[in-house]
Design a protein around this motif. Structure first.
Motif, PDB file in Angstrom:
ATOM      1  N   GLY A 102       5.180   7.312   1.511  1.00  0.00           N
ATOM      2  CA  GLY A 102       5.825   6.065   1.883  1.00  0.00           C
ATOM      3  C   GLY A 102       5.002   4.854   1.487  1.00  0.00           C
ATOM      4  O   GLY A 102       3.902   4.978   0.932  1.00  0.00           O
ATOM      5  N   GLU A 103       5.548   3.690   1.803  1.00  0.00           N
ATOM      6  CA  GLU A 103       4.903   2.429   1.433  1.00  0.00           C
ATOM      7  C   GLU A 103       4.943   1.458   2.598  1.00  0.00           C
ATOM      8  O   GLU A 103       5.851   1.512   3.436  1.00  0.00           O
ATOM      9  N   ILE A 104       3.943   0.583   2.659  1.00  0.00           N
ATOM     10  CA  ILE A 104       3.927  -0.491   3.640  1.00  0.00           C
ATOM     11  C   ILE A 104       3.725  -1.803   2.898  1.00  0.00           C
ATOM     12  O   ILE A 104       2.822  -1.929   2.065  1.00  0.00           O
ATOM     13  N   ILE A 147       0.843  -1.191   0.000  1.00  0.00           N
ATOM     14  CA  ILE A 147       0.000   0.000   0.000  1.00  0.00           C
ATOM     15  C   ILE A 147       0.882   1.247   0.000  1.00  0.00           C
ATOM     16  O   ILE A 147       1.994   1.236   0.527  1.00  0.00           O
ATOM     17  N   LYS A 148       0.367   2.288  -0.599  1.00  0.00           N
ATOM     18  CA  LYS A 148       1.088   3.558  -0.681  1.00  0.00           C
ATOM     19  C   LYS A 148       0.369   4.590   0.183  1.00  0.00           C
ATOM     20  O   LYS A 148      -0.802   4.892  -0.043  1.00  0.00           O
ATOM     21  N   GLY A 149       1.063   5.108   1.199  1.00  0.00           N
ATOM     22  CA  GLY A 149       0.491   6.140   2.066  1.00  0.00           C
ATOM     23  C   GLY A 149       0.606   7.497   1.400  1.00  0.00           C
ATOM     24  O   GLY A 149       1.605   7.802   0.724  1.00  0.00           O
ATOM     25  N   PRO A 165      10.892   4.197   5.326  1.00  0.00           N
ATOM     26  CA  PRO A 165      11.232   5.284   6.254  1.00  0.00           C
ATOM     27  C   PRO A 165      10.300   6.488   6.200  1.00  0.00           C
ATOM     28  O   PRO A 165      10.089   7.160   7.213  1.00  0.00           O
ATOM     29  N   GLY A 166       9.722   6.765   5.039  1.00  0.00           N
ATOM     30  CA  GLY A 166       8.857   7.933   4.916  1.00  0.00           C
ATOM     31  C   GLY A 166       7.604   7.876   5.765  1.00  0.00           C
ATOM     32  O   GLY A 166       6.970   8.910   6.024  1.00  0.00           O
ATOM     33  N   CYS A 167       7.221   6.686   6.224  1.00  0.00           N
ATOM     34  CA  CYS A 167       5.996   6.539   7.016  1.00  0.00           C
ATOM     35  C   CYS A 167       6.149   7.067   8.436  1.00  0.00           C
ATOM     36  O   CYS A 167       5.159   7.425   9.088  1.00  0.00           O
ATOM     37  N   ALA A 168       7.391   7.113   8.934  1.00  0.00           N
ATOM     38  CA  ALA A 168       7.624   7.465  10.337  1.00  0.00           C
ATOM     39  C   ALA A 168       7.122   8.868  10.678  1.00  0.00           C
ATOM     40  O   ALA A 168       6.539   9.087  11.754  1.00  0.00           O
TER      41      ALA A 168
END
Length: 220
Positions: free
Chosen positions: A188-190, A35-37, A205-208
């Motif tokens: 970011g991505e998960i 998934i892309k946030g 890292p971009g999700c943090a």
């Protein structure tokens, strides 16, 4: 498989087709999704989506939502039970009305939301999360989903929220294109895989910075 891949390449490009093919191959081995946030802010949104024409936009009341849920088409998406439970949690529904009829809507929340039967989506509560967007079949093709989301974004920005936060599955190329046109930015991505009955999750890292994560549901 090759025909489907060719159709994706024709509509969304070779990179999208290759990604979809890889995704299907991996899923033959283990259930997997990416998934892309993404976020949207008032400064970055397509201002053209603020014009609802003769239609009215506002947060729907409980009475309006219950009336809408009596429509069989709407009830396929949101039942009376769902409306009561969502409102009890503090969630809100922002809608577009054609006269008294709710013709397009989206639900909004700023607390952890269900991602699957066992997983929840977490995020920074300075953002509002949109889910369960729907437009009546009779009113599709008028960009009402984007209009409703854009006007809800402005309404929440006026309350002090930073904007909207959401996600799109990496193989949902149409939604990725639509959200990009609307003004969403991917941060970011998960990656989620399921092995031996357990979910394995890794976030880029971009999700943090957005406290954006997928976590096992806690006992309630």
């Amino acid at each position: 498989m090759l025909k489907h891949t060719s159709e994706i390449a024709s509509s969304f490009g070779r990179r999208a087709a290759l990604h979809e093919l890889q995704h299907r191959i991996v899923n033959r081995l283990v259930p997997f999704q990416l998934i892309k946030g993404m976020t949207a802010t008032a400064d970055g949104i397509d201002k053209g989506l603020l014009d609802a024409g003769d239609l009215q936009t506002r947060f729907a009341t409980r009475q309006e939502l219950l009336a809408a849920a009596s429509n069989p088409e709407v009830a396929e998406e949101v039942s009376v039970e769902f409306v009561e439970e969502a409102l009890a949690r503090g969630d809100e529904c922002y809608g577009i009305f054609d006269g008294p009829t709710l013709v397009s809507f989206g639900w909004y929340s700023n607390h952890p939301s269900q991602f699957s039967d066992t997983l929840d989506l977490h995020f920074d509560r300075a953002w509002m999360y949109m889910y369960k967007g729907y437009t009546l079949r009779s009113h599709r093709g008028k960009r009402l989903h984007g209009i409703g989301m854009s006007r809800a974004l402005y309404a929440y920005a006026e309350r002090g929220y930073r904007g909207l936060i959401s996600y799109v599955r990496s193989t949902n190329f149409q939604s990725l294109r639509s959200t990009e046109r609307m003004g969403y930015q991917i941060f970011g991505e998960i990656y989620i895989a399921k092995a031996m009955g357990h979910a394995l999750v890794w976030a880029s890292p971009g999700c943090a910075a957005y406290k954006f994560s997928i976590e096992r549901r806690r006992s309630r």
